[in-house]
Motif scaffolding. Structure first.
Motif, PDB file in Angstrom:
ATOM      1  N   LYS A 110       3.208  -8.262   8.563  1.00 22.43           N
ATOM      2  CA  LYS A 110       3.943  -9.195   7.362  1.00 22.43           C
ATOM      3  C   LYS A 110       3.557 -10.173   5.927  1.00 22.43           C
ATOM      4  O   LYS A 110       3.351  -9.652   5.195  1.00 22.43           O
ATOM      5  N   ASN A 111       2.046 -10.820   6.903  1.00 27.01           N
ATOM      6  CA  ASN A 111       1.080 -10.718   5.077  1.00 27.01           C
ATOM      7  C   ASN A 111       0.832 -10.122   4.779  1.00 27.01           C
ATOM      8  O   ASN A 111       0.100  -9.693   3.144  1.00 27.01           O
ATOM      9  N   TRP A 112       0.975  -8.407   5.026  1.00 27.27           N
ATOM     10  CA  TRP A 112       0.263  -6.986   4.698  1.00 27.27           C
ATOM     11  C   TRP A 112       0.569  -6.699   3.770  1.00 27.27           C
ATOM     12  O   TRP A 112       0.452  -5.252   3.561  1.00 27.27           O
ATOM     13  N   LEU A 113       2.105  -7.054   4.180  1.00 31.96           N
ATOM     14  CA  LEU A 113       3.208  -5.980   3.145  1.00 31.96           C
ATOM     15  C   LEU A 113       3.242  -6.032   1.680  1.00 31.96           C
ATOM     16  O   LEU A 113       3.289  -6.929   1.447  1.00 31.96           O
ATOM     17  N   LEU A 114       3.478  -5.322   0.459  1.00 28.83           N
ATOM     18  CA  LEU A 114       3.039  -5.034  -0.830  1.00 28.83           C
ATOM     19  C   LEU A 114       5.124  -5.762  -0.243  1.00 28.83           C
ATOM     20  O   LEU A 114       5.823  -5.081  -0.446  1.00 28.83           O
ATOM     21  N   PRO A 115       4.724  -6.889  -1.237  1.00 26.11           N
ATOM     22  CA  PRO A 115       6.528  -7.043  -1.629  1.00 26.11           C
ATOM     23  C   PRO A 115       7.292  -5.694  -2.398  1.00 26.11           C
ATOM     24  O   PRO A 115       6.674  -5.238  -3.269  1.00 26.11           O
TER      25      PRO A 115
END
Length: 126
Positions: A110-115
């Motif tokens: 989830k740290n690498w998901l685009l908001p």
């Protein structure tokens, strides 16, 4: 002089150092290298197997230095706990204190998901 943040980047980084460049200096290992017209001096603690200092000089004048003044052990590896950066040209001293370091930890996907923001612009093709 004009603020030059690249020196800050330079003092933090190093490359692999060939052992034939090293010599004993007091109880440390010292390496002196010329890089892009500047002289870099690295001090390494052979017992801790860790860098203790990095200095960058131009024309025998120190531009910037970083000294690790405190260490902490994590999984048997010595890591910096406190570092002092002296930026001579800027008449500035920066003291960094490092918290609870973790080595090779797993990072959540989830740290690498685009908001999901509404105001996105697709720059593909520009």
């Amino acid at each position: 002089t004009a603020f030059h943040p690249l020196w800050l980047i330079e003092i933090l980084g190093t490359n692999e150092i060939a052992s034939n460049d090293a010599f004993k200096y007091k109880d440390k290992i010292c390496v002196v290298k010329n890089v892009n017209g500047n002289t870099r001096v690295y001090l390494i603690d052979p017992l801790k197997k860790a860098f203790v200092a990095h200095y960058i000089y131009a024309n025998n004048n120190m531009l910037i230095s970083m000294e690790i003044t405190e260490f902490q052990q994590v999984n048997g590896i010595y890591l910096p706990k406190k570092a002092v950066i002296n930026w001579t040209e800027e008449n500035m001293q920066i003291i960094w204190e490092f918290g609870k370091p973790v080595i090779n930890s797993n990072l959540s996907d989830k740290n690498w998901l685009l908001p999901s923001h509404n105001n996105k612009i697709n720059l593909k093709g520009y």
